[in-house]
Design a protein around this motif. Structure first.
Motif, PDB file in Angstrom:
ATOM      1  N   LEU A 181      -7.617  17.322 -11.142  1.00 44.40           N
ATOM      2  CA  LEU A 181      -8.519  16.594 -10.259  1.00 44.40           C
ATOM      3  C   LEU A 181      -8.350  17.062  -8.814  1.00 44.40           C
ATOM      4  O   LEU A 181      -9.343  17.257  -8.110  1.00 44.40           O
ATOM      5  N   ALA A 182      -7.114  17.276  -8.399  1.00 43.50           N
ATOM      6  CA  ALA A 182      -6.860  17.738  -7.033  1.00 43.50           C
ATOM      7  C   ALA A 182      -7.520  19.095  -6.789  1.00 43.50           C
ATOM      8  O   ALA A 182      -8.123  19.318  -5.735  1.00 43.50           O
ATOM      9  N   TYR A 209       0.799  -1.217   0.000  1.00 41.30           N
ATOM     10  CA  TYR A 209       0.000   0.000   0.000  1.00 41.30           C
ATOM     11  C   TYR A 209       0.838   1.275   0.000  1.00 41.30           C
ATOM     12  O   TYR A 209       0.298   2.364   0.096  1.00 41.30           O
ATOM     13  N   ARG A 210       2.146   1.128  -0.113  1.00 43.79           N
ATOM     14  CA  ARG A 210       3.012   2.297  -0.187  1.00 43.79           C
ATOM     15  C   ARG A 210       2.797   2.979  -1.534  1.00 43.79           C
ATOM     16  O   ARG A 210       2.692   2.329  -2.566  1.00 43.79           O
ATOM     17  N   ILE A 211       2.757   4.302  -1.513  1.00 45.33           N
ATOM     18  CA  ILE A 211       2.555   5.053  -2.745  1.00 45.33           C
ATOM     19  C   ILE A 211       3.849   5.061  -3.536  1.00 45.33           C
ATOM     20  O   ILE A 211       4.893   5.483  -3.045  1.00 45.33           O
ATOM     21  N   SER A 212       3.771   4.596  -4.763  1.00 44.19           N
ATOM     22  CA  SER A 212       4.923   4.621  -5.653  1.00 44.19           C
ATOM     23  C   SER A 212       5.086   6.037  -6.193  1.00 44.19           C
ATOM     24  O   SER A 212       4.121   6.641  -6.672  1.00 44.19           O
ATOM     25  N   SER A 213       6.279   6.592  -6.125  1.00 43.17           N
ATOM     26  CA  SER A 213       6.505   7.961  -6.576  1.00 43.17           C
ATOM     27  C   SER A 213       6.503   8.089  -8.097  1.00 43.17           C
ATOM     28  O   SER A 213       6.428   9.191  -8.621  1.00 43.17           O
ATOM     29  N   ASN A 214       6.563   6.991  -8.801  1.00 42.89           N
ATOM     30  CA  ASN A 214       6.628   7.052 -10.264  1.00 42.89           C
ATOM     31  C   ASN A 214       5.510   6.249 -10.927  1.00 42.89           C
ATOM     32  O   ASN A 214       5.721   5.625 -11.956  1.00 42.89           O
ATOM     33  N   TYR A 215       4.330   6.280 -10.355  1.00 45.06           N
ATOM     34  CA  TYR A 215       3.241   5.484 -10.917  1.00 45.06           C
ATOM     35  C   TYR A 215       2.790   5.991 -12.281  1.00 45.06           C
ATOM     36  O   TYR A 215       2.176   5.254 -13.035  1.00 45.06           O
ATOM     37  N   PHE A 216       3.104   7.235 -12.613  1.00 43.56           N
ATOM     38  CA  PHE A 216       2.757   7.730 -13.950  1.00 43.56           C
ATOM     39  C   PHE A 216       3.595   7.021 -15.024  1.00 43.56           C
ATOM     40  O   PHE A 216       3.163   6.881 -16.158  1.00 43.56           O
ATOM     41  N   LEU A 217       4.781   6.567 -14.664  1.00 45.08           N
ATOM     42  CA  LEU A 217       5.654   5.886 -15.628  1.00 45.08           C
ATOM     43  C   LEU A 217       5.353   4.403 -15.756  1.00 45.08           C
ATOM     44  O   LEU A 217       5.434   3.838 -16.841  1.00 45.08           O
ATOM     45  N   TYR A 218       5.008   3.757 -14.628  1.00 46.12           N
ATOM     46  CA  TYR A 218       4.912   2.301 -14.634  1.00 46.12           C
ATOM     47  C   TYR A 218       3.502   1.742 -14.541  1.00 46.12           C
ATOM     48  O   TYR A 218       3.253   0.647 -15.032  1.00 46.12           O
ATOM     49  N   THR A 219       2.586   2.450 -13.925  1.00 48.01           N
ATOM     50  CA  THR A 219       1.246   1.898 -13.724  1.00 48.01           C
ATOM     51  C   THR A 219       0.213   2.531 -14.638  1.00 48.01           C
ATOM     52  O   THR A 219      -0.614   1.834 -15.209  1.00 48.01           O
ATOM     53  N   GLN A 267      -4.322   0.415 -12.704  1.00 46.55           N
ATOM     54  CA  GLN A 267      -4.430   1.230 -13.915  1.00 46.55           C
ATOM     55  C   GLN A 267      -5.895   1.585 -14.164  1.00 46.55           C
ATOM     56  O   GLN A 267      -6.777   0.730 -14.013  1.00 46.55           O
ATOM     57  N   ILE A 268      -6.142   2.845 -14.531  1.00 48.83           N
ATOM     58  CA  ILE A 268      -7.502   3.251 -14.870  1.00 48.83           C
ATOM     59  C   ILE A 268      -7.469   4.104 -16.132  1.00 48.83           C
ATOM     60  O   ILE A 268      -6.428   4.648 -16.506  1.00 48.83           O
ATOM     61  N   GLU A 273      -2.860   6.193 -19.349  1.00 52.96           N
ATOM     62  CA  GLU A 273      -3.669   7.324 -19.808  1.00 52.96           C
ATOM     63  C   GLU A 273      -3.595   8.531 -18.877  1.00 52.96           C
ATOM     64  O   GLU A 273      -3.738   9.660 -19.324  1.00 52.96           O
ATOM     65  N   ILE A 274      -3.405   8.296 -17.592  1.00 59.18           N
ATOM     66  CA  ILE A 274      -3.408   9.378 -16.617  1.00 59.18           C
ATOM     67  C   ILE A 274      -2.048  10.079 -16.610  1.00 59.18           C
ATOM     68  O   ILE A 274      -1.011   9.429 -16.508  1.00 59.18           O
ATOM     69  N   LYS A 275      -2.085  11.403 -16.722  1.00 60.26           N
ATOM     70  CA  LYS A 275      -0.867  12.213 -16.735  1.00 60.26           C
ATOM     71  C   LYS A 275      -0.846  13.096 -15.486  1.00 60.26           C
ATOM     72  O   LYS A 275      -1.888  13.374 -14.898  1.00 60.26           O
ATOM     73  N   PRO A 276       0.342  13.574 -15.085  1.00 59.66           N
ATOM     74  CA  PRO A 276       0.427  14.415 -13.886  1.00 59.66           C
ATOM     75  C   PRO A 276      -0.482  15.645 -13.926  1.00 59.66           C
ATOM     76  O   PRO A 276      -1.073  16.015 -12.908  1.00 59.66           O
TER      77      PRO A 276
END
Length: 71
Positions: free
Chosen positions: A25-26, A3-13, A58-59, A16-19
């Motif tokens: 959304l935030a 459940y640790r947040i990966s700091s690079n989930y935009f690259l690996y997971t 992934q979504i 379609e979702i970009k920073p």
């Protein structure tokens, strides 16, 4: 560690979702929290849940606002 947040989930997971989408959304989520009179901690917790989910699942971009609503 699952459940640790990966700091690079935009690259690996996420494909379609970009920073910049997360940033938009935030902003929307913060506005919703303010309009509903929620404490700041509610927004912080919602963003934490969002990032945890996005780092393991992934979504598609069409589901991003729905995910933000759920969080």
């Amino acid at each position: 560690d699952y459940y640790r947040i990966s700091s690079n989930y935009f690259l690996y997971t996420q494909n379609e979702i970009k920073p910049w989408m997360r940033k938009m959304l935030a902003g929307w989520m913060l506005e919703v929290c303010k309009n509903q009179g929620k404490e700041e901690d509610v927004f912080v917790l919602a963003m934490n849940i969002l990032d945890r989910f996005l780092s393991i699942q992934q979504i598609g971009k069409r589901h991003l606002q729905l995910l933000g609503t759920v969080c």
